[in-house]
Design a protein around this motif. Structure first.
Motif, PDB file in Angstrom:
ATOM      1  N   ARG A 166      -6.149  -6.748   7.499  1.00 17.89           N
ATOM      2  CA  ARG A 166      -4.853  -6.059   7.421  1.00 17.89           C
ATOM      3  C   ARG A 166      -3.698  -7.022   7.532  1.00 17.89           C
ATOM      4  NH1 ARG A 166      -7.854  -2.841  11.497  1.00 17.89           N
ATOM      5  NH2 ARG A 166      -9.238  -1.672  10.141  1.00 17.89           N
ATOM      6  N   LEU A 167      -3.830  -8.028   8.381  1.00 16.51           N
ATOM      7  CA  LEU A 167      -2.738  -8.991   8.534  1.00 16.51           C
ATOM      8  C   LEU A 167      -2.842 -10.131   7.525  1.00 16.51           C
ATOM      9  CD1 LEU A 167      -2.028  -9.545  12.313  1.00 16.51           C
ATOM     10  CD2 LEU A 167      -0.514  -8.613  10.594  1.00 16.51           C
ATOM     11  N   GLU A 168      -4.002 -10.260   6.897  1.00 16.23           N
ATOM     12  CA  GLU A 168      -4.164 -11.345   5.924  1.00 16.23           C
ATOM     13  C   GLU A 168      -3.842 -10.856   4.530  1.00 16.23           C
ATOM     14  OE1 GLU A 168      -6.869 -10.509   7.965  1.00 16.23           O
ATOM     15  OE2 GLU A 168      -6.146 -11.888   9.474  1.00 16.23           O
ATOM     16  N   GLU A 169      -4.295  -9.650   4.218  1.00 14.15           N
ATOM     17  CA  GLU A 169      -4.108  -9.128   2.876  1.00 14.15           C
ATOM     18  C   GLU A 169      -3.516  -7.732   2.976  1.00 14.15           C
ATOM     19  OE1 GLU A 169      -7.527 -10.417   0.122  1.00 14.15           O
ATOM     20  OE2 GLU A 169      -8.493  -9.855   1.977  1.00 14.15           O
ATOM     21  N   GLY A 170      -2.240  -7.666   3.194  1.00  6.80           N
ATOM     22  CA  GLY A 170      -1.626  -6.345   3.292  1.00  6.80           C
ATOM     23  C   GLY A 170      -0.282  -6.445   3.978  1.00  6.80           C
ATOM     24  N   LEU A 171      -0.313  -6.804   5.266  1.00  4.72           N
ATOM     25  CA  LEU A 171       0.930  -6.894   6.015  1.00  4.72           C
ATOM     26  C   LEU A 171       1.377  -8.347   6.097  1.00  4.72           C
ATOM     27  CD1 LEU A 171      -0.010  -4.454   8.901  1.00  4.72           C
ATOM     28  CD2 LEU A 171       1.293  -3.956   6.831  1.00  4.72           C
ATOM     29  N   VAL A 172       2.646  -8.524   6.433  1.00  6.99           N
ATOM     30  CA  VAL A 172       3.192  -9.873   6.559  1.00  6.99           C
ATOM     31  C   VAL A 172       3.585 -10.091   8.012  1.00  6.99           C
ATOM     32  CG1 VAL A 172       4.933 -11.486   5.749  1.00  6.99           C
ATOM     33  CG2 VAL A 172       4.084  -9.708   4.207  1.00  6.99           C
ATOM     34  N   ALA A 173       2.825 -10.917   8.705  1.00  9.34           N
ATOM     35  CA  ALA A 173       3.142 -11.206  10.102  1.00  9.34           C
ATOM     36  C   ALA A 173       4.517 -11.850  10.170  1.00  9.34           C
ATOM     37  CB  ALA A 173       2.097 -12.145  10.701  1.00  9.34           C
ATOM     38  N   GLY A 174       5.319 -11.446  11.142  1.00 15.91           N
ATOM     39  CA  GLY A 174       6.656 -12.009  11.287  1.00 15.91           C
ATOM     40  C   GLY A 174       7.734 -11.120  10.693  1.00 15.91           C
ATOM     41  N   LEU A 175       7.362 -10.206   9.817  1.00 10.98           N
ATOM     42  CA  LEU A 175       8.358  -9.266   9.285  1.00 10.98           C
ATOM     43  C   LEU A 175       8.249  -7.941  10.041  1.00 10.98           C
ATOM     44  CD1 LEU A 175       8.328  -9.782   5.395  1.00 10.98           C
ATOM     45  CD2 LEU A 175       9.672 -10.939   7.137  1.00 10.98           C
ATOM     46  N   MET A 180       2.663   2.841   3.756  1.00  4.88           N
ATOM     47  CA  MET A 180       3.287   2.057   2.694  1.00  4.88           C
ATOM     48  C   MET A 180       2.698   2.323   1.314  1.00  4.88           C
ATOM     49  SD  MET A 180       3.529  -1.536   4.770  1.00  4.88           S
ATOM     50  CE  MET A 180       3.687  -2.564   3.317  1.00  4.88           C
TER      51      MET A 180
END
Lengths: 361, 488
Positions: free
Chosen positions: B333-342, B400
């Motif tokens: 989910r954090l690698e291919e989907g969401l953008v860590a830091g946003l 989303m």
């Protein structure tokens, strides 16, 4: 925000600056100088008269432009180490206009600045194309292109654009007066350079803060895979970041050529590209800190030229102080993130998010 | 060699995977660790084997407190773990895998190692050709190799994490016999599972973990109902399969060929009707992912055609699929989907299909607040994606998604989620299927596959080994198929 909050949020930075000062003072003592006298000389040398302030601002402007451009490429997750080459190529392009175009000052200056903008963008795009289509890391591509641009400048200075009769590394024949950036009074300060630099900071701030382009660019920089899955064309966005960042660097080069040296010299970039990387890092990649930090750097650079005369010190002291400041700040940032990681992740090695169980408890 | 865990806490950010766990296993004991998916069993065992470092607590071996900073530390103290996916380097030979991680001088003595491997293998009735690449071994054989390697390194505490996933029935019997033999020799064995029957079959004692804490410890045998109640807290729901009339075909795949460096899938055919749910079963890396990649346009097909609603999308590229209403949520989910830091707000802006140059931050904020409420995301508009727990990250991803999807592809949709979040996710997915969205998902959770799919395709080594009707299949059947064994 009360004082305690302010301290909590900025203590790392304050500690870093304090440590840098201590080490700087120690270094000056080792060099056999009175640190406070040296500091006084630097301040006097950079702000002591209108001429000196003008000189400082003329260092400030290209530094700000380079740093602002770097914020864009950093936002896209790119290490645009080739920024020096982009400054140089922008300067070459502006020099071409200054040498070859005749006409009223406003026309030549406008064309020279535009040439710098497009020249820098072009040079950066080469690194960008190598990166996106050639799988060449932008650090190596940019570094290679930097050497090519420098070699090109040396070739022009010693070859086709050499002074009548003598070929000297001190530069080409000065440009005709009409192509010089207009200055204020008897100083070397060009108001146009300041306007361009200030505009670049505001422009970059709003680009990254308020536009869809800027947000998507940040997404590409933070996680290219997710950005792609969200439907963002990552290749074109990276190229756009290169072009914009390189364009601002090229503008810095154009100002160096037409506003400061008034000719093309081999080391036309003045090292402002690499210095700009340090400014951007020190600013924590935030546009609002670029201007003040670049100003301190410009003061150190201009003021320390007086050190040999007044105190018999080498003028490289200014550079050493800049370096110490950056090292401690970066160290402090690293230390902070390490502590933060320790706090929530005790595991050694890279964390592995996939095994994190969901809302347990 | 016995060991004891005292008050072990392991936190990942705000997530408390282990929340004060006590566990004690004596020398020669076969101890079961039961709990549902995501209860914190694997995390606990990774702490014990040095893979994770504990947030707080104490680990004692033979009464002595020890500090473990890495798996190498753990094996030095005699603690070895067999991971759920055996940690072997597939391109390496059996002997290289056996040797890797062994301490000692730089110069390897292959001949001596091969002899020791053969001796150990003989003792347990295993047989290995030391020069075979491990890629050619079955999962069961890879496990056997790992066990021998750990024994050779001096393991006296052996941890097995869900060891029976994907191995054949004879291999399972052999594994159990081996474990009993080892325990008889004084080895402490921890058997981690969410399968009740297996724990009952071989363990003497069992500890049950729920939501990161120990909820009970029992001597076996003990009534199964009691264990189930401990595991699930007394509320076992068996989902009613919604009856949805299947419509005309949405997604048609014919004669698809996709390849990556390791694997190729050839001649894959699939037709998914409006509102149909297809499950992909199989061990990780059996071809499910590259097929999902091809179906979402992330990977271009090497042959065959993919049509959605009769439109040929084979050559349109990923963004063409997005425009055609096909979306894919991969497992990371954090690698291919969401953008860590946003932040969440920034994510909602990124996912909106608006093309306006300037961002209307106020409007975006209102939209985010609405989305957070509708999808019950535990977070604020200013929270960053990585600060959310896994379940909330999945909620955000679902929020989303485009509204009227034609085809939704998912990989491990509920991996790492607790039961409530998982149920919620499926509620959302089933609602989408009622709107006609065709759903294709890959999962390692057999119960999930059986409960929510209409049909299940079992992948093995790059091919579809079998297609089964989820209504009539069973965990047992699927388990065997996944291991590559077709039961007749």
């Amino acid at each position: 925000m009360n004082f305690a909050d302010l301290w909590k949020r900025s203590r790392i930075g304050i500690i870093a600056v304090a440590l840098a000062l201590v080490v700087g003072i120690l270094l000056l003592l080792v060099a056999g100088a009175n640190p406070f006298e040296a500091l006084g000389v630097i301040i006097d040398g950079s702000l002591g008269s209108s001429i000196r302030i003008g000189d400082t601002l003329m260092v400030w402007a290209p530094l700000v432009l380079a740093a602002a451009g770097l914020l864009i490429t950093f936002a896209a997750g790119l290490w645009n180490i080739g920024v020096e080459g982009q400054i140089t190529f922008g300067a070459i392009a502006a020099s071409l206009v200054a040498r070859e175009v005749s006409g009223p000052t406003w026309l030549i200056v406008t064309l020279a600045l535009l040439a710098g903008l497009f020249g820098g963008a072009f040079w950066a795009l080469l690194a960008g194309l190598l990166r996106t289509y050639g799988k060449v890391n932008e650090i190596f591509g940019g570094l290679g292109l930097h050497f090519v641009a420098t070699a090109l400048a040396v070739y022009l200075v010693l070859g086709p654009w050499k002074r009548a009769g003598v070929a000297s590394t001190s530069g080409t024949e000065p440009f005709p007066r009409e192509s010089w950036l207009p200055t204020v009074g008897s100083t070397r300060l060009s108001w146009l350079a300041i306007v361009v630099a200030v505009a670049s900071v505001f422009g970059v701030f709003y680009l990254l803060r308020g536009t869809r382009f800027g947000l998507r660019l940040k997404a590409v920089g933070k996680n290219m895979r997710s950005a792609f899955l969200l439907g963002i064309p990552t290749g074109p966005y990276m190229l756009a970041a290169f072009a914009l960042g390189g364009g601002l660097a090229g503008l810095a080069g154009a100002i160096q050529a037409t506003g400061f040296h008034h000719k093309l010299v081999p080391s036309i970039s003045g090292g402002y590209g690499f210095l700009g990387i340090l400014v951007a890092m020190l600013a924590g990649y935030a546009a609002r800190w670029i201007a003040p930090i670049a100003f301190v750097f410009a003061m150190l650079a201009v003021g320390s030229t007086l050190l040999p005369l007044k105190l018999g010190l080498d003028s490289s002291v200014g550079g050493v102080l800049q370096g110490v400041l950056v090292l401690f700040t970066v160290l402090a940032q690293g230390w902070q993130s390490r502590r933060r990681n320790r706090a929530d992740e005790a595991a050694l090695g890279p964390p592995e998010p996939p095994v994190i169980p969901g809302e347990v408890g | 060699m016995g060991f004891e865990l005292r008050e072990i806490h392991k936190h990942f950010g705000s997530v408390r995977a282990n929340n004060g766990v006590n566990l004690s296993v004596a020398s020669g004991e076969l101890h079961g660790l039961l709990g549902e998916n995501g209860a914190g069993k694997s995390t606990l065992m990774k702490v014990l084997s040095g893979f994770h470092q504990k947030t707080s607590g104490e680990i004692l071996v033979d009464g002595e407190s020890i500090d473990l900073r890495s798996p190498a530390d753990a094996i030095e103290h005699g603690i070895g773990m067999l991971h759920q996916d055996p940690l072997v380097f597939l391109p390496f030979t059996v002997l290289d895998n056996f040797l890797i991680g062994s301490p000692g001088p730089e110069r390897l003595n292959r001949r001596a190692a091969a002899r020791e491997l053969a001796t150990l293998a003989d003792r347990f009735g295993f047989s290995f050709d030391p020069d075979t690449p491990t890629r050619r071994l079955t999962v069961g054989e890879r496990q056997q190799l790992e066990i021998l390697r750990l024994l050779w390194l001096g393991a006296r505490v052996l941890i097995l994490d869900e060891p029976t996933t994907g191995i054949s029935a004879p291999q399972r019997l052999k594994l159990f016999a081996t474990l009993k033999e080892l325990a008889a020799e004084g080895m402490s064995v921890v058997f981690v599972s969410h399968k009740l029957e297996e724990v009952e079959e071989i363990c003497e004692r069992v500890t049950i973990i729920r939501a990161g804490t120990v909820v009970g410890e029992r001597d076996l045998p003990c009534p199964a109902a009691e264990l189930v109640e401990l595991m699930f807290g007394g509320e076992v729901e068996i989902g009613e399969r919604p009856v949805v009339g299947l419509g005309p075909p949405r997604l048609t795949v014919s004669d698809l060929t996709v390849r990556d460096r390791m694997l190729s899938v050839e001649g894959f055919n699939l037709e998914v009707a409006e509102g149909e749910v297809i499950g992909f079963a199989g061990l990780e890396g059996s071809g499910q992912r590259i097929v999902l990649d091809a179906l979402s346009g992330l990977r271009s097909a090497n042959g065959g055609t993919i049509t959605v609603n009769g439109r040929d999308l084979t050559k349109v590229g990923y963004r063409g699929y997005l425009d055609g209403g096909v979306q894919f949520l991969p497992a990371g989910r954090l690698e291919e989907g969401l953008v860590a830091g946003l932040t969440l707000t920034e994510h909602f802006v990124l996912s909106s299909r608006s093309g306006a140059f300037l961002i209307d931050w106020e409007g975006a904020l209102a939209e985010t607040v609405e989305g957070i409420a509708e999808y019950s995301v535990k977070g604020t508009p200013d929270s960053t994606a990585e600060s959310l727990s896994g379940g909330n990250q999945q909620r955000l991803l679902l929020a989303m998604l485009q509204d009227n999807l034609e085809v939704l592809l998912m990989e491990h949709p509920t991996r790492g989620l607790d039961i409530e979040s998982a149920a919620w996710v499926w509620e959302q997915l089933l609602r989408r299927r009622e709107d006609g969205t065709a759903i294709v998902f890959a999962s390692a959770d057999l119960d999930e596959l059986l409960e929510y799919s209409d049909r299940i395709l079992v992948f093995f080594a790059g091919g579809v080994l079998a297609e089964v009707d989820a209504r009539t299949s069973s965990v047992d059947e699927l388990g065997h198929l996944i291991g590559g064994k077709v039961t007749s």
